[in-house]
Design a protein around this motif. Structure first.
Motif, short mmCIF file in Angstrom:
data_model
loop_
_atom_site.label_atom_id
_atom_site.label_comp_id
_atom_site.label_asym_id
_atom_site.label_seq_id
_atom_site.Cartn_x
_atom_site.Cartn_y
_atom_site.Cartn_z
N UNK A 156 0.83 -1.20 0.00
CA UNK A 156 0.00 0.00 0.00
C UNK A 156 0.87 1.25 0.00
N UNK A 157 1.95 1.23 0.76
CA UNK A 157 2.86 2.38 0.79
C UNK A 157 3.51 2.60 -0.58
N UNK A 158 3.89 1.53 -1.23
CA UNK A 158 4.48 1.65 -2.57
C UNK A 158 3.46 2.18 -3.58
N UNK A 159 2.22 1.72 -3.48
CA UNK A 159 1.18 2.21 -4.38
C UNK A 159 0.92 3.69 -4.15
N UNK A 160 0.89 4.11 -2.90
CA UNK A 160 0.64 5.52 -2.59
C UNK A 160 1.75 6.41 -3.13
N UNK A 161 2.99 5.98 -3.06
CA UNK A 161 4.10 6.79 -3.55
C UNK A 161 4.16 6.86 -5.08
N UNK A 162 3.44 5.97 -5.75
CA UNK A 162 3.50 5.93 -7.21
C UNK A 162 2.41 6.75 -7.88
N UNK A 163 1.43 7.25 -7.13
CA UNK A 163 0.31 7.98 -7.73
C UNK A 163 0.16 9.34 -7.07
N UNK A 164 -0.66 10.19 -7.66
CA UNK A 164 -0.90 11.52 -7.10
C UNK A 164 -1.90 11.46 -5.95
N UNK A 214 -5.24 1.72 5.91
CA UNK A 214 -5.70 3.10 6.14
C UNK A 214 -4.59 4.13 6.22
N UNK A 215 -3.44 3.88 6.85
CA UNK A 215 -2.43 4.93 6.96
C UNK A 215 -1.87 5.40 5.61
N UNK A 216 -2.09 4.66 4.55
CA UNK A 216 -1.51 5.00 3.25
C UNK A 216 -2.55 5.55 2.27
N UNK A 265 -9.05 16.77 1.03
CA UNK A 265 -9.99 17.86 0.79
C UNK A 265 -11.21 17.76 1.68
N UNK A 266 -12.37 17.47 1.04
CA UNK A 266 -13.62 17.46 1.78
C UNK A 266 -13.81 16.18 2.57
N UNK A 267 -13.11 15.10 2.25
CA UNK A 267 -13.29 13.84 2.94
C UNK A 267 -12.62 13.86 4.31
N UNK A 268 -13.11 12.99 5.21
CA UNK A 268 -12.54 12.89 6.55
C UNK A 268 -11.16 12.24 6.48
N UNK A 269 -10.33 12.55 7.44
CA UNK A 269 -8.99 11.98 7.49
C UNK A 269 -9.10 10.48 7.75
#
Length: 406
Positions: free
Chosen positions: A333-341, A366-368, A394-398
């Motif tokens: 999940x961390x690798x996927x998050x770093x690869x996209x905007x 969830x953390x990613x 943005x408008x979504x909850x953390x």
């Protein structure tokens, strides 16, 4: 008509009536069949006759089918409508008594079967002699509000059909991002190279300033959709959503259960039923188990560099109920998050007001995530459309707030 055809009320006049009712079924199934086409079909059958089932099929096909994507729906409607109570065999025997009846073929699912079955439902509850009253059934304001908030898992077949039509009418935002590439513009930074080239075209006697500005492109959308057993009530409707937006922007779609399958090519078909039938044929693990970590590892290794360019947005559609939740899930999940905007997680479990992130797979993912949103109703999908042009957080909850609550 041949001379030996009977002239009773159940004779030739019934052929025209059945063709009219068949055209109404095609119109309900989405084919553009107007009164003129019905008249032409009846005349074509009168000229060609009914010598065999295949001849009758191609006679109607040549008049009533105008586009390639309508062939599958027409075939399914023809097989179901003219098979009822041996209707076509009776007509063939009436027109040419020497023709042997054709054996019925075994039923098999085809593209367009859901639409045709929905269109034939009123036909099965009404005799053909009874006149049909066509009603323009449109959603009222109150019905529309109820439909917008109703869970997909609780919808009837008619409500699901209405929901799919609403999804097809969604207006996608024109979200664009700046790239490092520059293009000529009326305003922006001064471009000395373009300025000198323009002056040389004019003989060097006049210098007109030229400007350049960053190029703006619509970022690609990548969807990773869970098709395991726990997502059955939502995956098909969400595939209709992905099919609708794939007609308006660049979308790459991957389905996963116990393995990852690329169905981008299948979803490019114009007809939604044909596209979903193609996806079902390409996937071998539909409604099976879930291995999210393994699917993400395959995507990150084989596909991320191909489809996650130009500030891509990733939609991860799953309930997060991983069979083998371990450290690999968080790492992928961390690798996927770093690869996209932007990474947006759509989870149908958020339909419950008291949702808590207690499952180990959900807590690892969830953390990613940039945005954590529900995906169980039309209103939720409309919110996702708005979120596609929203910056992370943005408008979504953390998403991390669910970890604190649990």
């Amino acid at each position: 008509m041949p001379a030996e055809a009977p002239s009773t009320p159940s004779g030739p006049g019934r052929i025209a009536d059945n063709i009219v009712h068949f055209a109404r079924v095609l119109r309900r199934a989405g084919l553009p069949v107007g009164p003129g086409s019905v008249v032409d079909a009846i005349r074509a059958v009168e000229v060609a006759g009914i010598a065999s089932r295949e001849d009758f099929y191609w006679t109607l096909h040549s008049v009533l089918v105008k586009k390639r994507e309508h062939r599958a729906v027409f075939l399914e409607a023809f097989e179901i409508f003219w098979r009822r109570r041996g209707l076509l065999e009776k007509l063939i025997a009436m027109m040419s008594p020497a023709a042997p009846p054709r054996a019925a073929e075994p039923e098999r699912p085809r593209a367009g079967s859901a639409r045709v079955n929905e269109a034939l439902r009123p036909e099965r509850t009404r005799e053909i002699e009874q006149p049909e009253t066509e009603i323009d059934a449109r959603l009222t304001v109150s019905d529309r509000e109820v439909l917008q908030r109703k869970d997909f898992a609780q919808m009837t077949a008619g409500e699901l059909a209405a929901a799919k039509r609403e999804i097809a009418r969604l207006a996608m935002p024109d979200d664009r991002v700046r790239t490092r590439r520059l293009k000529a513009a009326l305003r922006g930074a001064f471009d000395p190279r373009l300025t000198m080239r323009a002056s040389l075209r004019l003989g060097g006697g006049m210098i007109l300033p030229r400007f350049r500005a960053p190029t703006e492109v619509q970022p690609p959308l990548v969807a990773l959709c869970d098709i395991s057993g726990s997502m059955t009530d939502y995956s098909r409707v969400l595939l209709h959503f992905l099919h609708a937006i794939s007609e308006r922007r660049k979308v790459s779609v991957f389905l996963f259960g116990t393995r990852l399958t690329n169905v981008t090519r299948q979803l490019r078909m114009k007809d939604p039923d044909e596209a979903l039938a193609g996806c079902a044929d390409a996937v071998a693990d539909w409604s099976g188990g879930t291995r999210i970590a393994s699917a993400l590892r395959t995507f990150n290794r084989d596909w991320s560099r191909r489809v996650l360019g130009q500030g891509a947005i990733v939609l991860l559609i799953t309930d997060g109920l991983e069979r083998d939740a371990d450290a690999d899930l968080g790492r992928e999940m961390d690798r996927l998050r770093r690869s996209c905007r932007t990474l947006i997680w759509l989870n149908p479990l958020l339909r419950f007001s008291g949702f808590e992130a207690r499952a180990s797979g959900i807590r690892a993912m969830l953390p990613h995530v940039d945005q954590f949103r529900p995906a169980h109703s039309l209103q939720a999908i409309a919110d996702v459309v708005d979120a596609l042009s929203t910056e992370p957080g943005g408008a979504a909850a953390d998403p991390r707030s669910y970890l604190k609550a649990a």
